[in-house]
Design an enzyme around this catalytic site. Structure first.
Site, PDB file in Angstrom:
ATOM      1  N   HIS A  13       0.847  -1.214   0.000  1.00  0.00           N
ATOM      2  CA  HIS A  13       0.000   0.000   0.000  1.00  0.00           C
ATOM      3  C   HIS A  13       0.871   1.249   0.000  1.00  0.00           C
ATOM      4  O   HIS A  13       1.392   1.639   1.048  1.00  0.00           O
ATOM      5  CB  HIS A  13      -0.909  -0.012   1.238  1.00  0.00           C
ATOM      6  CG  HIS A  13      -1.940   1.074   1.258  1.00  0.00           C
ATOM      7  ND1 HIS A  13      -3.262   0.839   1.553  1.00  0.00           N
ATOM      8  CD2 HIS A  13      -1.847   2.409   1.036  1.00  0.00           C
ATOM      9  CE1 HIS A  13      -3.938   1.978   1.508  1.00  0.00           C
ATOM     10  NE2 HIS A  13      -3.091   2.954   1.200  1.00  0.00           N
ATOM     11  N   HIS A  15       1.358   5.445  -1.698  1.00  0.00           N
ATOM     12  CA  HIS A  15       0.916   6.597  -2.494  1.00  0.00           C
ATOM     13  C   HIS A  15       2.158   7.256  -3.073  1.00  0.00           C
ATOM     14  O   HIS A  15       3.029   7.704  -2.317  1.00  0.00           O
ATOM     15  CB  HIS A  15       0.162   7.609  -1.619  1.00  0.00           C
ATOM     16  CG  HIS A  15      -1.086   7.064  -1.022  1.00  0.00           C
ATOM     17  ND1 HIS A  15      -2.306   7.154  -1.635  1.00  0.00           N
ATOM     18  CD2 HIS A  15      -1.306   6.375   0.134  1.00  0.00           C
ATOM     19  CE1 HIS A  15      -3.228   6.574  -0.892  1.00  0.00           C
ATOM     20  NE2 HIS A  15      -2.649   6.076   0.194  1.00  0.00           N
ATOM     21  N   ARG A  17       1.787   9.669  -5.701  1.00  0.00           N
ATOM     22  CA  ARG A  17       1.388  10.958  -6.315  1.00  0.00           C
ATOM     23  C   ARG A  17       1.841  11.017  -7.771  1.00  0.00           C
ATOM     24  O   ARG A  17       1.978  10.003  -8.429  1.00  0.00           O
ATOM     25  CB  ARG A  17       1.938  12.156  -5.527  1.00  0.00           C
ATOM     26  CG  ARG A  17       1.832  12.054  -4.011  1.00  0.00           C
ATOM     27  CD  ARG A  17       0.429  11.888  -3.520  1.00  0.00           C
ATOM     28  NE  ARG A  17       0.360  11.983  -2.058  1.00  0.00           N
ATOM     29  CZ  ARG A  17      -0.630  11.507  -1.335  1.00  0.00           C
ATOM     30  NH1 ARG A  17      -1.633  10.866  -1.911  1.00  0.00           N
ATOM     31  NH2 ARG A  17      -0.639  11.634  -0.036  1.00  0.00           N
ATOM     32  N   ASN A  41      -5.404   7.218  -5.966  1.00  0.00           N
ATOM     33  CA  ASN A  41      -6.125   8.468  -5.638  1.00  0.00           C
ATOM     34  C   ASN A  41      -5.357   9.708  -6.078  1.00  0.00           C
ATOM     35  O   ASN A  41      -5.061  10.603  -5.296  1.00  0.00           O
ATOM     36  CB  ASN A  41      -6.485   8.534  -4.148  1.00  0.00           C
ATOM     37  CG  ASN A  41      -5.275   8.525  -3.226  1.00  0.00           C
ATOM     38  OD1 ASN A  41      -4.218   8.005  -3.569  1.00  0.00           O
ATOM     39  ND2 ASN A  41      -5.421   9.109  -2.054  1.00  0.00           N
ATOM     40  N   LYS A  99      -9.560  -0.448  -5.710  1.00  0.00           N
ATOM     41  CA  LYS A  99      -9.656   0.185  -4.390  1.00  0.00           C
ATOM     42  C   LYS A  99     -11.006   0.849  -4.212  1.00  0.00           C
ATOM     43  O   LYS A  99     -11.456   1.611  -5.079  1.00  0.00           O
ATOM     44  CB  LYS A  99      -8.542   1.246  -4.266  1.00  0.00           C
ATOM     45  CG  LYS A  99      -8.502   2.006  -2.941  1.00  0.00           C
ATOM     46  CD  LYS A  99      -7.883   1.207  -1.825  1.00  0.00           C
ATOM     47  CE  LYS A  99      -7.974   1.919  -0.478  1.00  0.00           C
ATOM     48  NZ  LYS A  99      -6.912   2.892  -0.264  1.00  0.00           N
ATOM     49  N   HIS A 136     -10.823   1.042   1.881  1.00  0.00           N
ATOM     50  CA  HIS A 136     -10.567   2.032   2.934  1.00  0.00           C
ATOM     51  C   HIS A 136     -11.727   1.892   3.906  1.00  0.00           C
ATOM     52  O   HIS A 136     -12.842   2.309   3.608  1.00  0.00           O
ATOM     53  CB  HIS A 136     -10.481   3.450   2.352  1.00  0.00           C
ATOM     54  CG  HIS A 136     -10.180   4.479   3.399  1.00  0.00           C
ATOM     55  ND1 HIS A 136      -8.965   5.124   3.483  1.00  0.00           N
ATOM     56  CD2 HIS A 136     -10.908   4.930   4.448  1.00  0.00           C
ATOM     57  CE1 HIS A 136      -8.970   5.943   4.523  1.00  0.00           C
ATOM     58  NE2 HIS A 136     -10.150   5.845   5.126  1.00  0.00           N
ATOM     59  N   HIS A 174      -4.873  -0.711   5.952  1.00  0.00           N
ATOM     60  CA  HIS A 174      -4.464   0.029   7.156  1.00  0.00           C
ATOM     61  C   HIS A 174      -5.452  -0.123   8.312  1.00  0.00           C
ATOM     62  O   HIS A 174      -6.087   0.843   8.711  1.00  0.00           O
ATOM     63  CB  HIS A 174      -4.197   1.500   6.842  1.00  0.00           C
ATOM     64  CG  HIS A 174      -5.183   2.171   5.913  1.00  0.00           C
ATOM     65  ND1 HIS A 174      -6.532   2.159   6.110  1.00  0.00           N
ATOM     66  CD2 HIS A 174      -4.992   2.857   4.768  1.00  0.00           C
ATOM     67  CE1 HIS A 174      -7.129   2.833   5.137  1.00  0.00           C
ATOM     68  NE2 HIS A 174      -6.203   3.251   4.307  1.00  0.00           N
ATOM     69  N   LEU A 219      -5.179   9.071   8.090  1.00  0.00           N
ATOM     70  CA  LEU A 219      -6.498   8.445   8.145  1.00  0.00           C
ATOM     71  C   LEU A 219      -6.401   6.992   7.721  1.00  0.00           C
ATOM     72  O   LEU A 219      -5.755   6.720   6.701  1.00  0.00           O
ATOM     73  CB  LEU A 219      -7.480   9.193   7.239  1.00  0.00           C
ATOM     74  CG  LEU A 219      -7.853  10.594   7.722  1.00  0.00           C
ATOM     75  CD1 LEU A 219      -8.646  11.336   6.666  1.00  0.00           C
ATOM     76  CD2 LEU A 219      -8.640  10.518   9.034  1.00  0.00           C
ATOM     77  N   ASP A 247       1.175   2.512   3.663  1.00  0.00           N
ATOM     78  CA  ASP A 247       0.341   3.705   3.434  1.00  0.00           C
ATOM     79  C   ASP A 247       1.204   4.967   3.428  1.00  0.00           C
ATOM     80  O   ASP A 247       0.744   6.038   3.822  1.00  0.00           O
ATOM     81  CB  ASP A 247      -0.781   3.819   4.469  1.00  0.00           C
ATOM     82  CG  ASP A 247      -1.884   4.773   4.031  1.00  0.00           C
ATOM     83  OD1 ASP A 247      -1.970   5.083   2.825  1.00  0.00           O
ATOM     84  OD2 ASP A 247      -2.654   5.213   4.895  1.00  0.00           O
ATOM     85  N   HIS A 251       2.803  14.461   1.623  1.00  0.00           N
ATOM     86  CA  HIS A 251       2.202  15.766   1.313  1.00  0.00           C
ATOM     87  C   HIS A 251       3.287  16.809   1.540  1.00  0.00           C
ATOM     88  O   HIS A 251       4.123  16.644   2.438  1.00  0.00           O
ATOM     89  CB  HIS A 251       1.025  16.068   2.252  1.00  0.00           C
ATOM     90  CG  HIS A 251      -0.169  15.190   2.059  1.00  0.00           C
ATOM     91  ND1 HIS A 251      -1.126  15.427   1.106  1.00  0.00           N
ATOM     92  CD2 HIS A 251      -0.552  14.063   2.704  1.00  0.00           C
ATOM     93  CE1 HIS A 251      -2.058  14.489   1.168  1.00  0.00           C
ATOM     94  NE2 HIS A 251      -1.729  13.638   2.129  1.00  0.00           N
ATOM     95  N   ALA A 263      -3.943  14.676   5.568  1.00  0.00           N
ATOM     96  CA  ALA A 263      -3.736  13.397   6.251  1.00  0.00           C
ATOM     97  C   ALA A 263      -2.693  12.568   5.512  1.00  0.00           C
ATOM     98  O   ALA A 263      -2.782  12.406   4.297  1.00  0.00           O
ATOM     99  CB  ALA A 263      -5.045  12.632   6.313  1.00  0.00           C
TER     100      ALA A 263
END
Ligand code: DOR
Ligand code: ZN
Length: 345
Positions: A13, A15, A17, A41, A99, A136, A174, A219, A247, A251, A263
């Site tokens: 899992h 991210h 970007r 996402n 997802k 999620h 998660h 989150l 996860d 950011h 988050a």
């Protein structure tokens, strides 16, 4: 134990970007992991096989020369997901999984699913194809306390969904509560869960020690100590239903350190080191390889890495920030001493 050798892990899992952030963060995951399951996402989200194939190309272009790393792509489910495109994308090897973000549950989830029952034809096709559903697991509503969202999702959404689709493989992403860990255990081998480093390392108090600490905000939010302890027992207890999924969710620093901060914990630069700290504290280093490198591949149905890596007890200091263009991201353990280090790195 002064060193430990195991198959190169898989992060189930992440991210990554896009753009400058992607260029920076992919190298941190590729350094430690043979493969990763890449979340969809983006803005706009990755909702088609064509978009996922293009995104996979951008991820691969960001992998440093000479590093072997396989990104595995996911589809962002919406109320309008086309089952033919989804299942076709899985059959052709573009989609490893899909997802489910309940609408508005987290970062960039505005396009998420508003009616989960409405998705039943898609879920039936996924079950038939053996394509895992990643969820999620938070039920978000004005009347539901943020600390109760996971338990409410289990009772209100996940349990009925599993009953409606008895052959569907589901990963509860998660998990953050004892309720989550117990529910997964109670549903047998077609249900699994990822567990992040931050939910193993901390409880919710860390968010407020000496002031508000935005870099621990993610989150689902960190929970009470009793839940942290249940997650530690699940991760280290040897069950094949739990596996590593960081996860890692970068950011920009100014978007975290803000009146309304984003988050996500950016754990990729210290991910294995963070999990090893937990497994060592739990006297469970012998259970680490299964959690990090075997259970995830077995659930998804791909081969574990043949490469073996060694981590040694060697103190180093995690960076305070990592530059992204003119901006920066703040990693987990920023400025702190890290006990474990990748041998040869
Ligand atoms: O903390 C989180 N950050 N949780 C999520 O579910 C999404 C993620 C992100 O994309 O930033
Ligand atoms: Zn995530």
């Amino acid at each position: 134990m002064q060193s430990i050798t195991f198959r190169k892990p898989v992060d189930l899992h992440v991210h990554f970007r896009d753009g400058a952030m992607l260029e920076t963060v992919v190298a941190h995951t590729a350094r430690q992991f043979a493969r990763a399951i890449v979340m969809p996402n983006l803005v706009p989200p990755v909702t088609t096989a064509a978009a996922a194939e293009a995104y996979r190309g951008r991820v691969l272009a960001a992998v440093p020369e000479g590093v072997a790393f396989t990104p595995m792509m996911t589809c962002y489910l919406t109320d309008d997901t086309d089952p033919a495109d989804l299942i076709g994308g899985h059959a052709s090897g573009i989609f490893a999984a899909a997802k489910l973000y309940p609408a508005h549950a987290t970062t960039n989830s505005a396009h998420g699913v508003t009616s989960i029952e409405g998705l039943d034809p898609v879920l039936a096709a996924m079950a038939e194809a053996g394509m895992p559903l990643l969820v999620h697991g938070e039920l978000v509503h004005d009347d539901i306390d943020i600390f109760d969202r996971e338990a409410r999702f289990i009772d209100g959404v996940l349990a009925p969904l599993l009953d409606r689709h008895p052959a569907l493989k589901v990963v509860m992403e998660h998990i953050t509560t004892r309720d989550g860990a117990q529910f997964v255990a109670s549903r047998g081998g077609r249900v699994a869960a990822t567990i992040t480093p931050q939910h193993l390392l901390y409880d919710r108090n860390v968010l407020f020690v000496g002031g508000i600490r935005p870099h621990y905000y993610c989150l689902p939010i960190l929970k009470r100590r009793e839940h942290q302890e249940a997650l530690r027992a699940a991760a280290t207890g040897g069950s094949a239903q739990y596996f590593l999924g960081t996860d890692t969710a970068p950011h920009m620093q100014h978007l975290k350190e803000a009146a309304c901060g984003c988050a996500g914990v950016f754990s990729a630069p210290v991910a294995i080191e963070a999990y090893l700290k937990v497994f060592e504290e739990e006297n469970a280093l012998d259970a680490f390889e299964a959690f990090a490198a075997l259970n995830g591949p077995a659930f998804y149905g791909f081969e574990p890495s043949q490469v073996r890596v060694t981590y040694e007890k060697r103190a180093w200091t995690a960076p305070q920030t990592i530059a992204v263009g003119e901006d920066a991201v703040v990693p987990l353990f920023a400025g702190e001493t890290v006990d474990w280090a990748l041998k040869g790195a």
